[in-house]
Design an enzyme around this catalytic site. Sequence first.
Site, PDB file in Angstrom:
ATOM      1  N   CYS A 230     -13.726  -2.083  -8.628  1.00  0.00           N
ATOM      2  CA  CYS A 230     -14.906  -1.228  -8.486  1.00  0.00           C
ATOM      3  C   CYS A 230     -15.227  -0.532  -9.805  1.00  0.00           C
ATOM      4  CB  CYS A 230     -14.682  -0.188  -7.389  1.00  0.00           C
ATOM      5  SG  CYS A 230     -13.236   0.865  -7.651  1.00  0.00           S
TER       6      CYS A 230
ATOM      7  N   ASP B 181      -6.932  -5.296  -5.462  1.00  0.00           N
ATOM      8  CA  ASP B 181      -8.125  -4.457  -5.302  1.00  0.00           C
ATOM      9  C   ASP B 181      -7.717  -3.017  -5.585  1.00  0.00           C
ATOM     10  OD1 ASP B 181     -10.593  -3.443  -4.767  1.00  0.00           O
ATOM     11  OD2 ASP B 181     -10.556  -3.835  -2.610  1.00  0.00           O
TER      12      ASP B 181
ATOM     13  N   GLU C  80       0.858  -1.191   0.000  1.00  0.00           N
ATOM     14  CA  GLU C  80       0.000   0.000   0.000  1.00  0.00           C
ATOM     15  C   GLU C  80       0.890   1.235   0.000  1.00  0.00           C
ATOM     16  OE1 GLU C  80      -2.692   2.724  -0.170  1.00  0.00           O
ATOM     17  OE2 GLU C  80      -3.315   0.612  -0.212  1.00  0.00           O
TER      18      GLU C  80
END
Length: 831
Positions: free
Chosen positions: A754, A726, A617
């Site tokens: 998404c 993701d 991240e």
Amino acid sequence: MASSPSIDELPSSAAETLTSQTPSTTTEPLTMETSSIEINEIPLATKTLTPPPPAEPIPMETSSIEDLHPAPVKPIQSSDSNPTDNIEAVGEKRKRADDEKTDLESSETKVTLSPWWKTSLCSYFRREASCSHGNECKYAHGEAELRMKPDNTWDPTSERGKKAKAMKMTEQEVKEDEEVLFTEQMMESIDDDGSVFDLSLSKCLVHLPRKWQSDELKTFLGEQGVQYKSAKKRRGMMVGFVTFENAEQLQIGVEILDGKTVNSNNLKIADVLPRTFDKKETKKSVKSAREAVTPLADLSYADQLEQKKASVAQMLKKLARSARKACPNGGSLPEWVLTSRDRGGLSCNLEGIIESPITDGYRNKCEFSVGLSVLGKPTVGFSLGNFCAGVTAVEEPVNCPNISKIAIQYASIFQKVIEKSKLQVWNRFHHSGFWRQFTVREGRKPGVFSNDEDAVTRIAEVMLIVQVCLTGSDEAEVATEFKEMAKAFAEGARASSPTLPLTVLVVQNHTGISNVAPPDAPLQVLPIPTSDNGINQEQDTNVLTEARIHDHINNLRFSISPTAFFQVNTVTAEKLYSVAGDWADLGPDTLLFDVCCGTGTIGLTLAHRVGMVIGIEMNASAVVDAERNATINGISNCKFICAKAESVMSSLLKQYFDVTEMEEANDKQIPSTEEMSNSEHVADQNLPPPNTGVEDLQDNAQKDSSSIEPEKSIKPQFKNVVAIVDPPRSGLHPAVIKALRTHPRLKRLVYISCNPETLVANAIELCTPSFDEADRGNKNYRGNKRIGIAGLARRRAQSMPTSEPFRPVKAMAVDLFPHTDHCEMVMLLER
């Protein structure tokens, strides 16, 4: 039969007889004098038909092309037939053709061709580069012969027709651009200093390059020697606006610019008309906040699910079509592309759609814009459209079913604050103002909830984030405003029935143009007064040092910082992560890479099913949260790295799977889960402690991304490696795709998206065969700015190093966002 003499061998008397005859009687002497001559022996030379002396001119009919070059005549097959008769027949046939051609030439001015003559291109000529009809073909052979149709249009397949169509589309786009909606006074009528200028001294320039902005327009005007007061233009639009000091400047500028060629387009000068919101309301319907935020709210939930499932199916079809185009020419297509027709065009099986247990008030994070309403009132709510379309009006979040009741109540309190405030709301046109955005983040209690339960009782903690711009503001005035704001929130929370939870109040300073602030934007935690004369002492000692709240997924407790990513629909996220874990085929001998891990929700919820989790991240505060979450939940087999995935993904894959051939041949025993946990305790000594600050992680992020060395002495070897990604709406970085695609030990990839559009683009690069070295690269790419993301992915796939591609196995739609047209999608890729 004996050979017959040719015409050259005839007696001079016979030759004189032939050459002295008129065309109308030419065949008679030929029939009488040469009855024994075979037709095959008649030469094609013209000297036997030489014209007579000038005293006896030959009529023009005898000098046709057919007379000089007669068509070949088939030889006589039967010896019983009379050669003379055949010669006479041929002569008569030629005579009729000559007479018809002569009649056509003589009456050429009288013949009226069809109005559709040569108005369409000959399709046979375009395919074969020739046409058997010749000049008699009613279709045009090429652009030079093409004529305009009776309706003053061109053949749409011709170059002229294509240019006319493109021009028509451009004019339509310009017309749409001119109908841009502004909810305050037009930007074009506002000068750089904020003053309103006279529209009569302004002109609109049409057909400017789309990529130009105001600076390019000003440079162009300077090169042309045009004097002006101000010039404005937005990227992506073909129109710009120029304002002059006086009428003389305007006249000179119009004379210079009108018809000027810019990038093969001629500029057009148009007047600037005053346009108000009321006038545009009749031309363009204005959405309400409910329509803008939840466009599917008026449909039943079953219809919403069907619509989203159909949308995901279209994305799977698009993947199959795009992959077919992306495959190398001359090579065999992948099996999943060939069998897509058996699945109705789908690239893989669509397993269905997972519905959300909660459809109303499900969002645990709500971001409200701060601006002016249609009537010019300071408002906290949602924008009615995109700023790129010129829409800046903000409407209160009324009747938006996806917003929680707590968020709506706090938005109403904050609106009263900005109405009383002396500081201005943010003006996106002038990039000025103070109040910018308001965010409400909620932490829910553990357990499964339904729509029937009271929303307030499900919420345990609330974080309020107020985004402001401190540029040019007075510190004392700002401090007063913040104090009044904190007081208003505390009083409003206590006055509500039941009382609203309020855990932390944060102010974020952001000076950028967009409200999307970078993760490292400065944060300030404000104390929340417990009464008119006091401050919450417990909060003053604890919360003021760390701004965070907590939420729950799968009975795990997660710490959330102000800018960290966390799924907005936690109840449905539990189902999503469960599906991802099942598809990944996890086990105790599995190493799981959690790419774009955020606060570590995916990796931590699946940690008990794998040997080790590596989370990546780039948001430093999110990494701090992930480390803290692992400690809170007692999870020790997770390691989180603060860096960009594209910088460390390749190094991490080499670090944990750089196994030599000798080591593979030895077939070492896979260590047990306990052994791997013990080895991870050693590896975790290099991890930052749970209380590591955001600044420390930011300082070490670059070092982490560049100095990852193999730890062969302590790293365990895993039999299986799986990656779950993701990414944000923009998709994976090309470098991450390359690392995942080219590492041979990575056999399974679960992609959670998404934005299914970017999933399709990334899957093209991951799942299409490699190109040969000679065909690799973007040789034919000309920089088309209108190419879509799927087209760009096909271009990048050409440069992918030789490697075994993945194949899409199955996909699932997950409705994390009821009442909206957005849908989450998870896909399993294998090789």
